[in-house]
Design a protein around this motif. Structure first.
Motif, PDB file in Angstrom:
ATOM      1  N   SER A 140       0.852  -1.193   0.000  1.00 14.03           N
ATOM      2  CA  SER A 140       0.000   0.000   0.000  1.00 14.03           C
ATOM      3  C   SER A 140       0.882   1.236   0.000  1.00 14.03           C
ATOM      4  CB  SER A 140      -0.915  -0.008   1.225  1.00 14.03           C
ATOM      5  OG  SER A 140      -1.800  -1.083   1.192  1.00 14.03           O
ATOM      6  N   ASP A 181      -4.407  -9.267  -9.109  1.00 10.95           N
ATOM      7  CA  ASP A 181      -4.826  -8.510  -7.933  1.00 10.95           C
ATOM      8  C   ASP A 181      -4.815  -9.427  -6.709  1.00 10.95           C
ATOM      9  OD1 ASP A 181      -5.263  -6.358  -9.559  1.00 10.95           O
ATOM     10  OD2 ASP A 181      -7.444  -6.518  -9.575  1.00 10.95           O
ATOM     11  N   GLY A 187      -6.927   2.578   3.525  1.00 15.71           N
ATOM     12  CA  GLY A 187      -7.291   1.553   2.554  1.00 15.71           C
ATOM     13  C   GLY A 187      -8.321   2.090   1.578  1.00 15.71           C
ATOM     14  N   ALA A 188      -8.086   1.875   0.261  1.00 13.81           N
ATOM     15  CA  ALA A 188      -9.067   2.311  -0.736  1.00 13.81           C
ATOM     16  C   ALA A 188     -10.330   1.471  -0.601  1.00 13.81           C
ATOM     17  CB  ALA A 188      -8.485   2.160  -2.139  1.00 13.81           C
ATOM     18  N   CYS A 244      -4.039   7.055  -3.690  1.00 15.07           N
ATOM     19  CA  CYS A 244      -3.297   5.945  -3.074  1.00 15.07           C
ATOM     20  C   CYS A 244      -3.517   4.625  -3.806  1.00 15.07           C
ATOM     21  CB  CYS A 244      -3.712   5.775  -1.615  1.00 15.07           C
ATOM     22  SG  CYS A 244      -3.748   7.293  -0.652  1.00 15.07           S
ATOM     23  N   HIS A 245      -4.704   4.413  -4.358  1.00 11.05           N
ATOM     24  CA  HIS A 245      -5.066   3.129  -4.957  1.00 11.05           C
ATOM     25  C   HIS A 245      -4.724   3.041  -6.433  1.00 11.05           C
ATOM     26  CE1 HIS A 245      -8.222   6.007  -5.655  1.00 11.05           C
ATOM     27  NE2 HIS A 245      -8.804   5.217  -6.532  1.00 11.05           N
ATOM     28  N   THR A 246      -4.142   4.109  -7.012  1.00  8.26           N
ATOM     29  CA  THR A 246      -3.915   4.147  -8.453  1.00  8.26           C
ATOM     30  C   THR A 246      -2.464   3.899  -8.848  1.00  8.26           C
ATOM     31  OG1 THR A 246      -3.475   6.540  -8.450  1.00  8.26           O
ATOM     32  CG2 THR A 246      -5.787   5.832  -8.670  1.00  8.26           C
TER      33      THR A 246
END
Length: 531
Positions: free
Chosen positions: A160, A269, A339-340, A416-418
């Protein structure tokens, strides 16, 4: 051919611009199959999508005022950045907060502040604030643990966050005496830079899983025995951003190193299930916690967001009946966000920290179990006044996540999630990480924690107390929505915090189980630098 070349050569610069725009217009009208705006308004329609893409930056730096932006406004970010850089974090000309707004808190100062006696440890180090409670004391764990700092780094995994961000946080924790929670992504080399570590076990059992993805006690014991800096084990049941939904690490963020540490394949994933396979119900979970604690000798606790209270009631009854169970409980607020998560989860599932914590605390208070537990609070509490409120409600420690990310350079880009985090904090892109100077960011982490604890202690002394554990529910008032009347936390949430067994800070300093690998002389140098 020569004539065509001469014609091209004679086209002026603005002619090339017109040709380019004509090509774009043709493409928008005849070949664009996805965007109605581009089709109906060729060329100009592109401005709409460009402005939308930079909308967050426009709002963050131009449109929003100092107290308006979420999840952290400009004043909050400014305090973190100034503290981390050891700059002036004061503000002048009075507060610009709406002090009559609902849920605004007021800390009740004493007429005469607490005066440090001669020889008191905080005379030499005003940032020394260890935990008043000893983790694992009641259950007689072989290696009980007293965190050397009441403010610590919350669970954020390698994967992360970037390697350089994790390393910066760990080295900063070492300097400040704080512990570093690994998150559920396994125990990476970047968690091994000298700080105390709380190892988190998630539903994917990363780092302690067998070839079938199931929990392996042998791997956990081997890891703990080989790494004495691991001081406690946290069993993650859920997190505030998405309780009841497993974590997701996109394939784009999985490097060979992450694949090896987590024990997962590359190119796919990584999806953690929403539930644990190592136990099936609350009774099983308590037995599982005892097995981990017995095998490792370490204090073992749980982390969860809060919703329905019947499970918490059941847990309390089981702990009361069996006279065992978790050594600590980390309560994560629904406003958590490292967290996303789908907006429906992030916005609506689980209670905000203040509601969730007070509900759970009252459950364990009813069963007379609060003395057995260390309560850890997590959820936008990375500021001294909010931490004071948390201690007054019964928290023993504070875990900070996004605030710690900001201390190492996060700018709240919310990407953050990209894998495109512009500050390099939450990406595995080597180029974006390259801008992080680990030595500098470690020092900034240290300053953030030290200044945080120093200001928290000043509030504590102003309220007539020696240590934050002495705050009680009558020490803080909160504005309620009915005519904005301010009432004490005790009145608002219908309980009084149980008294913590505390004698003095000196006694905490002398504890043989005090963590943090403390070097008070080095910590004092940090204090001198701040002063």
């Amino acid at each position: 051919m020569q004539e065509a070349f001469d014609i091209i050569k004679d086209i002026p610069w603005w002619g090339w611009i017109l040709i380019f725009l004509a090509i774009v217009a043709i493409a928008d009208i005849f070949f664009n199959k996805k965007h109605t705006i581009k089709h109906n308004f060729p060329v100009v329609g592109h401005l709409r999508y460009w402005l939308e893409s930079i909308g967050p930056e426009l709002r963050q730096y131009i449109v929003a005022n100092n107290r308006e932006e979420l999840p952290f406004n400009r004043r909050e970010r400014g305090w973190i950045y100034a503290s981390a850089k050891n700059m002036d974090n004061y503000e002048g000309f009075g507060t610009d907060q709406d002090i009559f707004s609902t849920n605004y808190i007021f800390i009740n100062n004493a007429l005469l502040p607490y005066k440090l006696p001669e020889g008191h440890p905080n005379l030499k180090n005003s940032g020394f604030v260890p935990s008043a409670k000893l983790m694992g004391e009641y259950n007689k764990r072989r290696r009980p643990y007293r965190p050397a700092s009441v403010i610590n780094v919350s669970a954020m995994s390698f994967g992360s966050l970037s390697a350089k961000a994790i390393e910066s946080l760990n080295k900063g924790c070492k300097l400040s005496g704080a512990y570093h929670n690994t998150g559920e992504g396994g125990f990476s080399p970047y968690h091994q830079k000298g700080a105390d570590v709380v190892f988190q076990i998630g539903t994917g059992y990363f780092g302690v899983r067998d070839e079938n993805g199931n929990f392996s006690m042998d791997k956990l014991v081997e890891m703990v025995d080989s790494n004495p800096q691991i001081r406690a084990i946290e069993l993650k049941l859920s997190q505030g951003a998405k309780p009841g939904k497993g974590g997701v690490l996109p394939a784009a963020k999985i490097s060979k190193e992450i694949s090896k540490i987590r024990g997962v394949p590359m190119g796919k994933d990584v999806i953690s299930p929403p539930y644990h396979s190592a136990f099936s119900d609350m009774d099983d979970m308590v037995d599982f916690i005892e097995k981990i604690a017995d095998a490792t000798g370490l204090p073992t606790g749980i982390k969860s967001a809060v919703g329905q209270l019947n499970d918490w009631e059941n847990l309390a009854r089981i702990m009361e009946k069996k006279d065992c169970g978790p050594d600590f409980i980390t309560i994560d607020g629904g406003e958590g966000g490292t967290g996303a998560a789908p907006p429906s989860f992030a916005d609506h599932v689980s209670l905000p920290w203040i509601y969730g914590f007070t509900d759970v605390y009252k459950v364990f208070q009813k069963h007379k179990l609060t003395h057995r537990l260390v309560f850890i609070a997590s959820g936008k509490l990375g500021f001294p006044a909010k931490a004071t409120m948390a201690f007054a409600l019964g928290a023993d420690l504070i875990n900070v996540a996004r605030e710690a990310m900001m201390s190492v350079g996060c700018i709240q880009a919310q990407s953050c999630h990209t894998n495109t985090c512009p500050s390099g904090v939450a990406t595995q892109n080597k180029w974006l990480q390259a801008g992080i100077n680990v030595k500098d960011k470690a020092i900034r982490t240290n300053f953030y924690f030290t200044k945080f604890r120093k200001e928290l202690l000043q509030i504590c002394h102003a309220s007539g107390h020696e240590h934050p554990c002495q705050f009680n529910t009558d020490d803080v008032d909160i504005n309620l929505s009915d005519k904005n009347l301010a009432k004490t936390l005790a009145t608002a949430f219908s309980y009084h915090k149980d008294k913590v067994n505390f004698a003095s800070v000196q006694e905490l300093l002398d504890c043989p189980h005090l963590g943090g690998n403390l070097n008070l002389k080095k910590m004092r140098k940090t204090e001198d630098a701040i002063d």
